[in-house]
Design a protein around this motif. Structure first.
Motif, PDB file in Angstrom:
ATOM      1  N   ASP A  30       8.088   6.001  -5.942  1.00 11.53           N
ATOM      2  CA  ASP A  30       8.666   5.553  -7.204  1.00 11.53           C
ATOM      3  C   ASP A  30      10.128   5.985  -7.251  1.00 11.53           C
ATOM      4  O   ASP A  30      10.528   6.812  -8.060  1.00 11.53           O
ATOM      5  CB  ASP A  30       7.892   6.131  -8.394  1.00 11.53           C
ATOM      6  CG  ASP A  30       8.364   5.530  -9.713  1.00 11.53           C
ATOM      7  OD1 ASP A  30       8.965   4.439  -9.675  1.00 11.53           O
ATOM      8  OD2 ASP A  30       8.146   6.164 -10.766  1.00 11.53           O
TER       9      ASP A  30
ATOM     10  N   ARG B  61       2.764   2.310  -3.367  1.00 11.35           N
ATOM     11  CA  ARG B  61       2.018   2.896  -4.472  1.00 11.35           C
ATOM     12  C   ARG B  61       2.305   4.381  -4.618  1.00 11.35           C
ATOM     13  O   ARG B  61       2.082   4.961  -5.685  1.00 11.35           O
ATOM     14  CB  ARG B  61       0.515   2.666  -4.279  1.00 11.35           C
ATOM     15  CG  ARG B  61       0.102   1.202  -4.353  1.00 11.35           C
ATOM     16  CD  ARG B  61      -1.388   1.032  -4.175  1.00 11.35           C
ATOM     17  NE  ARG B  61      -1.767  -0.375  -4.161  1.00 11.35           N
ATOM     18  CZ  ARG B  61      -2.024  -1.094  -5.248  1.00 11.35           C
ATOM     19  NH1 ARG B  61      -1.953  -0.503  -6.437  1.00 11.35           N
ATOM     20  NH2 ARG B  61      -2.356  -2.368  -5.164  1.00 11.35           N
TER      21      ARG B  61
ATOM     22  N   GLU C  31       2.059  -4.328  -9.987  1.00 10.05           N
ATOM     23  CA  GLU C  31       1.043  -3.277  -9.942  1.00 10.05           C
ATOM     24  C   GLU C  31       1.578  -1.967  -9.374  1.00 10.05           C
ATOM     25  O   GLU C  31       1.017  -0.905  -9.666  1.00 10.05           O
ATOM     26  CB  GLU C  31      -0.146  -3.755  -9.101  1.00 10.05           C
ATOM     27  CG  GLU C  31      -0.794  -5.029  -9.637  1.00 10.05           C
ATOM     28  CD  GLU C  31      -1.878  -5.567  -8.717  1.00 10.05           C
ATOM     29  OE1 GLU C  31      -2.269  -4.825  -7.778  1.00 10.05           O
ATOM     30  OE2 GLU C  31      -2.328  -6.712  -8.909  1.00 10.05           O
ATOM     31  N   TYR C  32       2.620  -2.009  -8.551  1.00  3.91           N
ATOM     32  CA  TYR C  32       3.090  -0.766  -7.947  1.00  3.91           C
ATOM     33  C   TYR C  32       4.542  -0.436  -8.276  1.00  3.91           C
ATOM     34  O   TYR C  32       4.999   0.689  -8.029  1.00  3.91           O
ATOM     35  CB  TYR C  32       2.930  -0.809  -6.419  1.00  3.91           C
ATOM     36  CG  TYR C  32       3.800  -1.812  -5.702  1.00  3.91           C
ATOM     37  CD1 TYR C  32       5.147  -1.571  -5.482  1.00  3.91           C
ATOM     38  CD2 TYR C  32       3.264  -2.998  -5.216  1.00  3.91           C
ATOM     39  CE1 TYR C  32       5.949  -2.490  -4.820  1.00  3.91           C
ATOM     40  CE2 TYR C  32       4.056  -3.925  -4.552  1.00  3.91           C
ATOM     41  CZ  TYR C  32       5.389  -3.657  -4.354  1.00  3.91           C
ATOM     42  OH  TYR C  32       6.178  -4.560  -3.697  1.00  3.91           O
TER      43      TYR C  32
ATOM     44  N   TRP D 214       0.841  -1.213   0.000  1.00  6.32           N
ATOM     45  CA  TRP D 214       0.000   0.000   0.000  1.00  6.32           C
ATOM     46  C   TRP D 214       0.867   1.251   0.000  1.00  6.32           C
ATOM     47  O   TRP D 214       0.618   2.194  -0.753  1.00  6.32           O
ATOM     48  CB  TRP D 214      -0.910  -0.019   1.218  1.00  6.32           C
ATOM     49  CG  TRP D 214      -1.694   1.256   1.396  1.00  6.32           C
ATOM     50  CD1 TRP D 214      -2.862   1.614   0.768  1.00  6.32           C
ATOM     51  CD2 TRP D 214      -1.349   2.359   2.251  1.00  6.32           C
ATOM     52  NE1 TRP D 214      -3.259   2.862   1.170  1.00  6.32           N
ATOM     53  CE2 TRP D 214      -2.353   3.344   2.083  1.00  6.32           C
ATOM     54  CE3 TRP D 214      -0.300   2.599   3.121  1.00  6.32           C
ATOM     55  CZ2 TRP D 214      -2.321   4.551   2.773  1.00  6.32           C
ATOM     56  CZ3 TRP D 214      -0.262   3.797   3.814  1.00  6.32           C
ATOM     57  CH2 TRP D 214      -1.264   4.763   3.639  1.00  6.32           C
TER      58      TRP D 214
END
Length: 537
Positions: free
Chosen positions: A215, A212, A259-260, A209
């Motif tokens: 980066d 996300r 996904e992240y 979580w």
């Protein structure tokens, strides 16, 4: 700690790194799995006069080496194959551990001097579990079929928990004189395993979580390293299985990472983790070989010839015990699937079953467990079997790593087990779906934007050439606004491929190994585009 002590430890650490680099490079030239050559090198180096004595601290193994190596091994574990092979994995990770412990508890008293059934239980708990580090480091380097690698890796990861639980029970019997009941044992196993999995999943969910919104390669890499230690230490602090916590955390984050995690971060993280696991694995296997003087030096009153006979006989007996169980449980699992689950599984192939049995290698975890046994018993009595347990564990580790590890490639060749057509078919089908999804996306984007420039048409043609397995040697060059538009279209097409790839994985149409292979290609394609050297794969 004094300055001289720090300098000495630094020198030892640098010496170990030099050994790892030199002998791993030599292993590459000889085309031998580097863990095997590093163990042999450690054994040879231990005989050199003046060689520094480097002892194996079990705390160093359990708290420093084990968490990241387990995390790295579990990251590549296929969830789909874990589910499909769950019966076989459970029979190996739980059934074989118990079979080994009970077998040694029954036979140790008559075969080994000074052993009773309690000492046999401890010996069985120490050597019953295969080593995740050894299995991962060697199995993938000797050309084993992917399904066999999946079973061996999953077994070696899960049975660490059952082996350590058995060790706790053995110590309870030895130190307190109380034998836990069967119900108590099952309850402890369920609590430690389920509790460890819950802790690992909770940590993984929180980190997934949080990531996300992050980066940044270095930050995410540090987070992943901290996750391995955090899961292990929190699980241990909560008195559940820290090993299972690390495995569950890693498998969850690996599943969610597409996904992240951005392409650039994935490439950086892969490079860092490859280097980290190589260093830790290398040091671990050199340390195993260097323990020979300590192991032999602790045993007095028995000649080296007799010790060698004990080591060879014990190693052969454990290997035979594993082979017996593997053949039995494989055909039992086949019967369960066919008659209880009403499935139509493939009939077991004896050559594959043999390789699974032969691939049960031990590693540093068994030696660390043996070294962690107490010197003294209640009442001030010494534990006389401790030295022999350490010696037998060491012999089994060396025998399985060197003999089984070196013969695996030869056995694979003569048995004809190097076929990877199943994974190839999945990979080819995934490539077809990805290229098709990219073409569909580009057609929709061109229609939506009513774009009449040649950019979309040329990208569609390139993907169509990929789909038709016709290599493309040249590509359209664009400048200015067209280049920016083209890059945007390429990025969107690559994202469409990624989405299709994740969908195929989530629908169990492809394995996680196929996902990682194609995902890396997409990441490299995007990386080349960012650096101005975009060529289609």
């Amino acid at each position: 700690m004094t300055g001289a002590g720090v300098q000495a430890e630094e020198g030892v650490f640098l010496l170990l790194l030099v050994f790892v680099v030199v002998f791993a490079g030599l292993a590459r030239q000889l085309k031998v799995p580097y863990p095997i050559l590093l163990v042999v090198a450690g054994l040879i180096l231990s005989f050199i006069p003046g060689m520094p004595r480097i002892g194996l601290d079990p705390n160093l193994v359990f708290l420093v080496f084990l968490p990241p190596l387990l995390y790295s091994a579990a990251w590549t574990l296929s969830w789909r194959e874990f589910q499909r092979n769950f019966v076989s994995i459970a029979m190996l990770a739980v059934g074989l551990v118990l079979f080994t412990i009970f077998g040694l508890a029954w036979a140790a008293g008559s075969l080994l001097p000074g052993f009773d059934w309690k000492s046999g239980v401890l010996l069985g708990a120490v050597v019953a579990a295969t080593d995740a580090i050894a299995a991962t480091s060697i199995a993938r380097r000797v050309g084993l079929p992917q399904r066999i690698v999946d079973i061996l890796e999953a077994e070696s990861l899960v049975n660490d928990g059952t082996g350590l639980l058995a060790l706790q029970f053995g110590l309870t019997i030895l130190l307190n004189g109380r034998t836990p009941s069967f119900i108590e044992g099952i309850g402890q196993l369920v609590f430690l395993t389920c509790g460890g999995v819950a802790v690992g999943l909770a940590i993984g969910a929180v980190i997934a979580w949080f990531e996300r919104w992050v980066d940044d390669g270095p930050i995410e890499i540090v987070i992943s390293i901290l996750a391995s230690y955090g899961a292990y230490l929190l699980g241990t602090r909560l008195h559940v299985s820290g090993v299972m916590a690390v495995i569950a955390c890693s498998m969850y984050m690996s599943r969610k990472s597409p996904e992240y995690m951005s392409s650039q971060v994935r490439l950086q993280a892969t490079a860092v983790w490859d280097a980290l696991t190589f260093i830790l694995n290398g040091i671990v296997f050199v340390l195993i070989g260097l323990q020979l003087p300590y192991v032999v030096g602790q045993i007095v009153g028995i000649s080296h010839t007799v010790l060698l006979e004990y080591g060879i006989g014990f190693s052969a007996a454990i290997i035979a015990l594993r082979m017996t169980w593997v053949f039995g449980e494989t055909y039992l699992a086949y019967a369960v699937k066919r008659w209880v689950q009403n499935l139509q599984p493939d009939k077991p192939q004896p050559r594959r079953v043999f390789i699974i049995g032969w691939g049960g290698m031990r590693g540093v975890l068994s030696l660390a467990a043996a070294v962690s046994l107490p010197y003294m018993l209640p009442g001030g009595r010494t534990f006389p079997q401790r030295s022999m347990i350490i010696y037998l564990a060491f012999c089994l580790i060396v025998a399985t790593l060197i003999i089984q590890g070196l013969t695996l490639p030869w056995l694979i060749r003569i048995m004809g087990l190097s076929d990877s057509s199943h994974s190839t078919r999945e990979e080819q089908e995934a490539r077809r779906v990805l290229a098709t999804e990219a073409i569909i996306h580009l057609h929709r984007a061109r229609s939506k934007n009513r774009d009449t420039s040649p950019i979309f048409r040329e990208l569609i043609d390139q993907y169509q050439h990929r789909l038709d397995t016709i290599p493309l040697e040249q590509e359209h060059t664009a400048t200015g606004r067209n280049l920016a538009q083209r890059n945007e279209a390429v990025l969107a097409a690559l994202q469409a491929e990624r989405d299709a790839l994740i969908r195929l994985r989530n629908e169990d149409q492809i394995d996680d190994e196929v996902l990682r292979t194609l995902q890396r290609e997409l990441d490299l394609a995007e990386s080349r585009m960012h650096t101005g050297s975009m060529t289609f794969h």
